[in-house]
Design an enzyme around this catalytic site. Structure first.
Site, PDB file in Angstrom:
ATOM      1  N   ASP A 101       0.831  -1.200   0.000  1.00 18.98           N
ATOM      2  CA  ASP A 101       0.000   0.000   0.000  1.00 18.98           C
ATOM      3  C   ASP A 101       0.868   1.252   0.000  1.00 18.98           C
ATOM      4  O   ASP A 101       2.041   1.218   0.382  1.00 18.98           O
ATOM      5  CB  ASP A 101      -0.909   0.020   1.241  1.00 18.98           C
TER       6      ASP A 101
HETATM    7  N1  URA Z   1      -1.282  -6.126   3.507  1.00 21.00           N
HETATM    8  C1  URA Z   1      -1.783  -4.877   3.598  1.00 21.00           C
HETATM    9  O1  URA Z   1      -2.828  -4.672   4.187  1.00 21.00           O
HETATM   10  N2  URA Z   1      -1.089  -3.885   3.029  1.00 21.00           N
HETATM   11  C2  URA Z   1       0.072  -4.060   2.396  1.00 21.00           C
HETATM   12  O2  URA Z   1       0.668  -3.105   1.917  1.00 21.00           O
HETATM   13  C3  URA Z   1       0.587  -5.371   2.314  1.00 21.00           C
HETATM   14  C4  URA Z   1      -0.120  -6.394   2.879  1.00 21.00           C
END
Ligand code: URA
Length: 242
Positions: A101
């Site tokens: 993310d």
């Molecule tokens: N899980 C998440 O919620 N976000 C990420 O960036 C990676 C795994």
């Protein structure tokens, strides 16, 4: 930019001298146009064909990035925001293996090798993705067990292969949890914690298989070694039933 004959030779199909001859003989095209003179320079994005067959001009490349916060995990962004690919200096068309993310930091691999990417991502190969999550609230054994037993996110059952409580802080009412998964669904870790009633405040990926952040500060990257790439491929063999 590289000389055309060098790029052809680098693809492994012939020597540089033979490549020069192929060009002079009019057997080489760049982006669909016959090039019969020496001296033309090309880069990794140009499509090079010999006798109308594309050479695999893109030698395979592999990078490990310590992704900083505030960068998009894709090869391009329609809103023009900075992407992880912008952080890496290469002529090659690379893409991130899976997504972190915008606000998640840590281990991100990038490559132009689809088979390698598949081994890293596909749960069949059981490559650990290890995250450190700071969550709001004090987590207890029942929630940890539920994460290990499995929770349903987006109609799929997913589970953590390992969950380790690292720290609780009563003052700030937060917990630090190490969680290991093998899949890579969108926002998987955040959704898994949400399922057991916790909000993720901060998320960092510490390790993917044999790759961790040793020696890499935020935003820094390095190429993988040949040995590391071989180890990933040998993991595939050991996980493929014959
Ligand atoms: N899980 C998440 O919620 N976000 C990420 O960036 C990676 C795994």
């Amino acid at each position: 930019m590289e000389r055309l004959q060098k790029m052809i030779a680098n693809s492994g199909i012939c020597s540089r001298r033979k490549a020069e001859q192929l060009i002079k003989d009019g057997r080489v095209k760049v982006n669909g146009i016959v090039i019969s003179e020496l001296g033309v320079k090309v880069d990794g994005k140009d499509k090079i064909e010999v006798d109308d067959i594309a050479i695999s001009n893109q030698g395979k490349v592999y990078y490990l990035l310590n992704k900083p916060r505030g960068v998009i995990s894709s090869a391009s962004d329609e809103k023009g925001r900075k992407t992880v690919v912008d952080l890496i200096q290469t002529e090659m068309r690379i893409y991130p293996i899976g997504r972190l993310d915008y606000d998640t930091t840590g281990v991100l691999l990038l490559t132009n090798d689809g088979e390698f990417a598949n081994i890293i991502m596909h749960p069949q190969y059981q490559i650990d993705k290890v995250y450190i999550a700071k969550i709001r609230g004090i987590i207890k054994g029942d929630a940890i067990n539920q994460l290990k037993k499995g929770v349903i996110i987006d109609n799929k059952k997913v589970r953590a292969t390992r969950v380790k409580l690292k720290k609780i802080d009563m003052k700030t009412n937060t917990s630090i949890v190490e969680i290991t998964i093998h899949e890579g669904h969108n926002h998987q870790v955040k959704k898994m914690f949400a399922c057991v009633g916790f909000e993720v405040l901060k998320l960092k990926r510490e390790r993917v298989g044999i790759f961790d952040l040793t020696g890499l500060r935020s935003g820094e990257y390095r190429k993988l070694t040949t040995k590391e790439v071989q180890i990933v491929y040998s993991n595939k063999k050991s996980n493929t039933k014959v």
